[in-house]
Scaffold this active site. Sequence first.
Site, PDB file in Angstrom:
ATOM      1  N   CYS A   2      62.081  57.491  -1.491  1.00  0.00           N
ATOM      2  CA  CYS A   2      60.978  58.261  -2.345  1.00  0.00           C
ATOM      3  C   CYS A   2      59.997  59.044  -2.045  1.00  0.00           C
ATOM      4  CB  CYS A   2      59.777  56.951  -2.675  1.00  0.00           C
ATOM      5  SG  CYS A   2      60.379  55.560  -3.301  1.00  0.00           S
ATOM      6  N   ARG A  27      64.938  62.514  -1.654  1.00  0.00           N
ATOM      7  CA  ARG A  27      64.547  61.427  -0.933  1.00  0.00           C
ATOM      8  C   ARG A  27      64.634  60.114  -2.170  1.00  0.00           C
ATOM      9  NH1 ARG A  27      60.981  62.089   3.082  1.00  0.00           N
ATOM     10  NH2 ARG A  27      60.113  60.122   2.783  1.00  0.00           N
ATOM     11  N   TRP A  73      63.312  56.017  -5.189  1.00  0.00           N
ATOM     12  CA  TRP A  73      64.759  55.302  -4.650  1.00  0.00           C
ATOM     13  C   TRP A  73      64.389  53.777  -4.748  1.00  0.00           C
ATOM     14  CZ3 TRP A  73      66.427  51.973  -0.724  1.00  0.00           C
ATOM     15  CH2 TRP A  73      67.999  52.146  -0.721  1.00  0.00           C
ATOM     16  N   ASN A  99      55.478  55.600  -1.014  1.00  0.00           N
ATOM     17  CA  ASN A  99      56.678  55.256  -0.609  1.00  0.00           C
ATOM     18  C   ASN A  99      56.624  54.353   0.729  1.00  0.00           C
ATOM     19  OD1 ASN A  99      58.019  57.691   1.976  1.00  0.00           O
ATOM     20  ND2 ASN A  99      58.901  56.107   1.004  1.00  0.00           N
ATOM     21  N   GLY A 100      57.645  53.567   0.619  1.00  0.00           N
ATOM     22  CA  GLY A 100      57.770  52.474   1.703  1.00  0.00           C
ATOM     23  C   GLY A 100      57.871  51.176   0.905  1.00  0.00           C
ATOM     24  N   GLU A 485      83.422  61.387  10.777  1.00  0.00           N
ATOM     25  CA  GLU A 485      82.498  62.282   9.740  1.00  0.00           C
ATOM     26  C   GLU A 485      83.271  62.764   8.761  1.00  0.00           C
ATOM     27  OE1 GLU A 485      79.358  62.513   9.530  1.00  0.00           O
ATOM     28  OE2 GLU A 485      79.093  64.552   8.757  1.00  0.00           O
ATOM     29  N   LYS A 489      82.129  62.003   4.770  1.00  0.00           N
ATOM     30  CA  LYS A 489      81.629  63.138   3.868  1.00  0.00           C
ATOM     31  C   LYS A 489      82.304  63.096   2.643  1.00  0.00           C
ATOM     32  CE  LYS A 489      78.730  64.552   4.984  1.00  0.00           C
ATOM     33  NZ  LYS A 489      78.179  64.113   6.269  1.00  0.00           N
ATOM     34  N   GLU A 492      80.921  59.723   0.892  1.00  0.00           N
ATOM     35  CA  GLU A 492      79.444  60.170   0.235  1.00  0.00           C
ATOM     36  C   GLU A 492      79.400  60.796  -1.161  1.00  0.00           C
ATOM     37  OE1 GLU A 492      76.301  60.524   4.003  1.00  0.00           O
ATOM     38  OE2 GLU A 492      77.911  62.059   3.677  1.00  0.00           O
ATOM     39  N   HIS A 508      97.465  49.758  14.320  1.00  0.00           N
ATOM     40  CA  HIS A 508      96.995  48.503  14.525  1.00  0.00           C
ATOM     41  C   HIS A 508      96.169  47.969  12.908  1.00  0.00           C
ATOM     42  CE1 HIS A 508      97.373  48.037  18.588  1.00  0.00           C
ATOM     43  NE2 HIS A 508      96.913  49.463  18.827  1.00  0.00           N
ATOM     44  N   LYS A 607      68.298  60.899   1.272  1.00  0.00           N
ATOM     45  CA  LYS A 607      68.555  61.594   2.543  1.00  0.00           C
ATOM     46  C   LYS A 607      67.526  61.170   3.920  1.00  0.00           C
ATOM     47  CE  LYS A 607      69.227  66.186   4.378  1.00  0.00           C
ATOM     48  NZ  LYS A 607      70.508  65.854   4.741  1.00  0.00           N
TER      49      LYS A 607
HETATM   50  C1  G6P Z   1      71.157  59.047   5.188  1.00  0.00           C
HETATM   51  C2  G6P Z   1      71.695  60.160   5.131  1.00  0.00           C
HETATM   52  C3  G6P Z   1      72.729  60.748   6.060  1.00  0.00           C
HETATM   53  C4  G6P Z   1      72.114  60.488   7.603  1.00  0.00           C
HETATM   54  C5  G6P Z   1      71.526  59.209   7.637  1.00  0.00           C
HETATM   55  C6  G6P Z   1      70.809  59.386   8.900  1.00  0.00           C
HETATM   56  O1  G6P Z   1      71.991  57.969   5.248  1.00  0.00           O
HETATM   57  O2  G6P Z   1      72.214  60.247   3.744  1.00  0.00           O
HETATM   58  O3  G6P Z   1      73.153  62.025   5.798  1.00  0.00           O
HETATM   59  O4  G6P Z   1      73.151  60.961   8.337  1.00  0.00           O
HETATM   60  O5  G6P Z   1      70.527  58.853   6.949  1.00  0.00           O
HETATM   61  O6  G6P Z   1      69.626  60.316   8.857  1.00  0.00           O
HETATM   62  P1  G6P Z   1      68.872  60.881   9.873  1.00  0.00           P
HETATM   63  O7  G6P Z   1      67.748  61.576   9.084  1.00  0.00           O
HETATM   64  O8  G6P Z   1      68.145  59.854  10.760  1.00  0.00           O
HETATM   65  O9  G6P Z   1      69.789  61.742  10.534  1.00  0.00           O
END
Ligand code: G6P
Length: 612
Positions: A2, A27, A73, A99-100, A485, A489, A492, A508, A607
């Site tokens: 949020c 956010r 969110w 937010n929280g 990663e 990506k 996501e 495996h 994010k």
């Molecule tokens: C969320 C984001 C990711 C990020 C993760 C950890 O899932 O979408 O992109 O890697 O949080 O976030 P941080 O800010 O702790 O790296």
Amino acid sequence: MCGIVAYIGEQEAYPIILKGLKRLEYRGYDSAGVALLNGNINLYKKKGKVSKLEEFAHDKELKATVGIGHTRWATHGPPNDENAHPHLSGDEFYAIIHNGIIENYDALKKELTKRGHQFKSDTDTEVLIHLIEDIRKAEDCDMVEAVRIALNEVIGAYAIVILDKTNPDRLIAARNSSPLVVGIGDGEFFVASDATPIVEYTKNVVYLEDGEIAVLEKGKDIKISTIKNQAVTPYIQELEMNLEAIEKGGYEHFMLKEIYEQPTSIRNSMLGRLNPRTGLITMGGIEEYESKFLNAKRIIFVACGTSWHSALVGEYMIEDLARIPVEVEYASEFRYRNPIIDENDIVIAISQSGETADTLAALKLAKEKGAMIYGICNVVGSSIARETDAGSYTHAGPEIGVASTKAFTAQITILALIALTLANKKGSISKSRYTNLVNQLNNVPNLVETVLKINDKVKYISELYKDARNFLYLGRGYNFPVALEGALKLKEISYIHAEGYPAAEMKHGPIALIDEEMPVVAIATRKGSYDKVVSNIQEVKARNGKIIAIVTEGDETVKEMADHVIEIPETEEFLDPLISVIPLQLLSYHIAVMRGCNVDQPRNLAKSVTVE
Ligand code: G6P
């Protein structure tokens, strides 16, 4: 998650709040709303993105010099107009953005309901503003006092701003475990979850600490006190961020801009640390705790998501070069599994935002158990950065695309600097090898520039595979975390199911999935276990899988077996992830764009994950 924004001053509040909400959409973006105070509180809320709110509100009464806004969110209650913030008190005198999570909201709600309160939404936030209203009436006290009493009753995380119709010249803000920044202008205040909505109006900011309440009165100085009613002297800092850094700068998406920024963000992360003239690295945080690091029994990384992947790269680097045992933990698991840690351990949190709730909690736990705690964060002044004993900022600049790209490579750059510093101090590598590796690291931004030139080829391959339903990513050694990663990506932002695997583990399990429909991205650079990865590629080909191989420039062997090869420049093995991840970022970007997905704001993700 949020995002919250508020303004009080002489300017029109709505345009400032709306622009700020757009900056904070990373956010959360399932609903948005504003409350504008102009005699009455005008409240506009809409399910969907901030642009939906904008469409809805454009013909409404928007005049006001005081207002609060929110982009959500969802945690409590589905995304709909009613659950969107701001929320009003029962008498509609007060409005709140939050937010929280208020963890004891249910008990509070039952109590308030007994006392006649009626609620319009399913949110914990509405309970909080009713609680404040209830206290204000029962105690017949000032609003600040009512907020203070209420915050002593709630359990949970919050960054809140309250607007009060009975006192139109004043906003009240408070935080606990969720970020909040106050921008101080000329007789005016800006409040936001991060500094991006504020930077174009003022560079003077105060980051509120946990348990602090700020009173922002038009034309007066900021007043801060704790929820225990102790006065706090505000620490006003100057923002280093500039406006260009948070705009798209001609790119179609923030993600693409951020992918292309990597030569610069990697360079900036080394700036002032790696001296190319002397060939020496100086890391302030490490120097300060040198003996702790050199005598550490082990290093434990805690992180989530992409940051967890860079932690894995860090494990390989530090064990390989500095010969210190390293463990990598999901912060969310670590914090609840009663881990064995003592004062001989160093716990390093990696976090782009510096706000991830699980990472922050893991760090606090490690601190309680006596470990030295270190942070690798991108956002200056973030909660994790402030909680740690020492740390290194990544200097990637603001990352706005929800899928992390430049923060990942900046984190790995910092980890390389740390690994080399420790290796040099411990003498675990020779001076000449150290010098050679430092030079190679210094050259990485040039190699990233070169590899970005393969964009058109990656785009072409993306077109061929954009309709695939599954993807497998394989890598070994330093490229195993890169495979993870790459898969993350893709899933996501394009919503294609993808799995990353250590190449040798394919036999495996995942090998059972391989058929002519299955694209397999194999990272097969000419280092480490190259021959073994080549064998894995053959195993895929023998089962008619499609191979997209990331190879070292000039490789002929893999070219003969793979369906497509993407050549990347050669570097030292430990630096490979900084180069090999680039085509994978581009691949997921192009596939997502071709599938019509919202690249910068993928569904359900946010994010900055400030909830567990
Ligand atoms: C969320 C984001 C990711 C990020 C993760 C950890 O899932 O979408 O992109 O890697 O949080 O976030 P941080 O800010 O702790 O790296």
